[in-house]
Scaffold this active site. Structure first.
Site, PDB file in Angstrom:
ATOM      1  CD  GLU A 184     -74.105 -47.084 -41.331  1.00 31.30           C
ATOM      2  OE1 GLU A 184     -73.603 -46.105 -41.900  1.00 31.30           O
ATOM      3  OE2 GLU A 184     -74.176 -48.209 -41.861  1.00 31.30           O
ATOM      4  CB  SER A 202     -70.693 -46.186 -40.867  1.00 28.93           C
ATOM      5  OG  SER A 202     -71.285 -45.264 -41.744  1.00 28.93           O
ATOM      6  CE1 TYR A 222     -70.654 -40.473 -40.115  1.00 26.45           C
ATOM      7  CE2 TYR A 222     -70.409 -42.631 -39.094  1.00 26.45           C
ATOM      8  CZ  TYR A 222     -70.652 -41.851 -40.205  1.00 26.45           C
ATOM      9  OH  TYR A 222     -70.877 -42.449 -41.415  1.00 26.45           O
ATOM     10  NE  ARG A 251     -65.577 -42.630 -47.629  1.00 27.20           N
ATOM     11  CZ  ARG A 251     -66.535 -42.958 -46.779  1.00 27.20           C
ATOM     12  NH1 ARG A 251     -67.636 -42.222 -46.675  1.00 27.20           N
ATOM     13  NH2 ARG A 251     -66.418 -44.046 -46.035  1.00 27.20           N
ATOM     14  CG  ASP A 292     -63.471 -46.094 -46.932  1.00 27.42           C
ATOM     15  OD1 ASP A 292     -63.387 -44.897 -47.277  1.00 27.42           O
ATOM     16  OD2 ASP A 292     -64.428 -46.551 -46.286  1.00 27.42           O
ATOM     17  CD  GLU A 309     -66.215 -51.007 -46.205  1.00 28.79           C
ATOM     18  OE1 GLU A 309     -67.123 -50.252 -45.825  1.00 28.79           O
ATOM     19  OE2 GLU A 309     -65.884 -52.056 -45.609  1.00 28.79           O
ATOM     20  CG  ASN A 355     -70.386 -45.609 -47.892  1.00 27.10           C
ATOM     21  OD1 ASN A 355     -71.553 -45.618 -48.289  1.00 27.10           O
ATOM     22  ND2 ASN A 355     -70.056 -45.233 -46.682  1.00 27.10           N
ATOM     23  N   GLY A 366     -71.527 -40.524 -46.143  1.00 25.28           N
ATOM     24  CA  GLY A 366     -72.096 -39.589 -45.189  1.00 25.28           C
ATOM     25  C   GLY A 366     -72.085 -38.165 -45.712  1.00 25.28           C
TER      26      GLY A 366
END
Length: 307
Positions: A14, A143, A209, A248, A250, A268, A270, A274
């Site tokens: 990443e 990601s 992205y 964050r 998901d 999961e 994070n 980002g």
């Protein structure tokens, strides 16, 4: 004036996302009135420590993503140096990146996750580890790097004929059909729920992205109790792992047979969301009336060090 060093780049898959996040964060921090310097991080740890000491920061803004940057490694170095840094500490970062371990802890506090099994990649190549459709993903990546959905109609086996550079072990999970959501957490509160509607497939690395591939609905058009449960789950996940700063979570939500709060699944967490122009946490902050410079300033002012 507080001095902030932004760590960006790194050696993970990443790297480019991290460079983008770091550049955005550095610009916003300068706008907010901080004295800002950046460091392009490599695997050269002595060089990194030397660069940090030369810049003499009051706070490190950790804009690294993926392995080494959000799995506890860089956090351990910063703990050793004794400089406060943004986002979660060593233990929370390491556990969050270890998806199978995080799922065990989430289950212990009653959070609903897709059923899954950790397997050596050779076992996956021998035959389907779960009934189709199912998902295979690296056990320690972020990601959506390396994530594949194995459908009923697929002839090939998972990563058959392609390189799998993500370690010896694979996490296989049941595939949850339906809608995709994400919830940011900022300190001790969940922010809001965003629905993600990719033009094709699922919300993978490319859709995260690449501009124009995914529609973000913020806040999500979702029944109030379902949204409240997603936000509660994200906050509990954050607290269960001992996270701090911004995270964050998901989710997948199967509403094929109507709304059912028991069909909401945490995928999961994070710990290094980002911070690019397409990123979700800045978008949720904006919805709450928090500008980008205000968001990164909050992160700097709430930086901490495990040491």
């Amino acid at each position: 004036m507080k001095r902030v060093s932004v760590l960006m780049g790194g050696p993970s898959a990443e790297r480019e996302v991290s460079l983008n996040s770091g550049a955005n964060c550095a610009a916003a921090l300068k706008e907010a009135g901080y004295k800002v310097a950046t460091i392009d991080v490599t695997r050269d740890v002595p060089a990194l420590i030397k660069a940090i000491k030369a810049q003499k920061p009051d706070v490190i803004f950790n804009a690294l993503h993926g392995r080494w940057g959000e799995d506890g490694n860089i956090q351990g170095i910063l703990n050793f140096i004794g400089i406060p840094y943004t986002h979660s500490g060593l233990m929370a970062s390491a556990i969050a990146m270890d998806k199978p371990m995080a799922k065990r802890l989430f289950a212990d506090v009653g959070l609903r996750c897709p059923k899954g099994v950790l397997l050596h990649k050779s076992q996956v190549l021998k035959g389907d580890p779960l009934p189709r459709p199912y998902v295979v993903k690296p056990a320690n990546e972020g990601s959506s790097v390396g994530v594949q959905i194995i459908k009923q109609s697929d002839n090939a086996r998972p990563f058959d004929g392609i390189e799998w550079p993500y370690g010896e072990y694979v996490l296989a999970e049941e595939f949850i059909q339906g809608r995709e959501f994400t919830v940011g957490v900022m300190g001790d509160r969940a922010m809001t729920v965003t629905e993600l509607k990719p033009d094709t497939g699922f919300y993978d690395y490319a859709h995260k992205y690449t501009s124009g591939l995914t529609v973000h609905l913020c806040p999500a058009p979702l029944r109030e109790d379902i949204a409240a449960e997603a936000m509660r789950t994200a906050l509990v996940a954050h607290q269960t792992l001992g996270c701090r700063g911004v995270t964050r979570c998901d989710f997948r939500y199967d509403d094929s047979n109507g709304d059912d709060i028991n069909k909401l699944y945490l995928l999961e967490i994070n710990t290094q969301p980002g911070m690019t122009a397409l990123s979700l946490v800045p978008e949720q902050a904006k919805h709450l009336g928090i500008s980008y410079p205000e968001l990164v300033s909050w992160m700097v002012e709430h930086a901490a060090c495990d040491a």
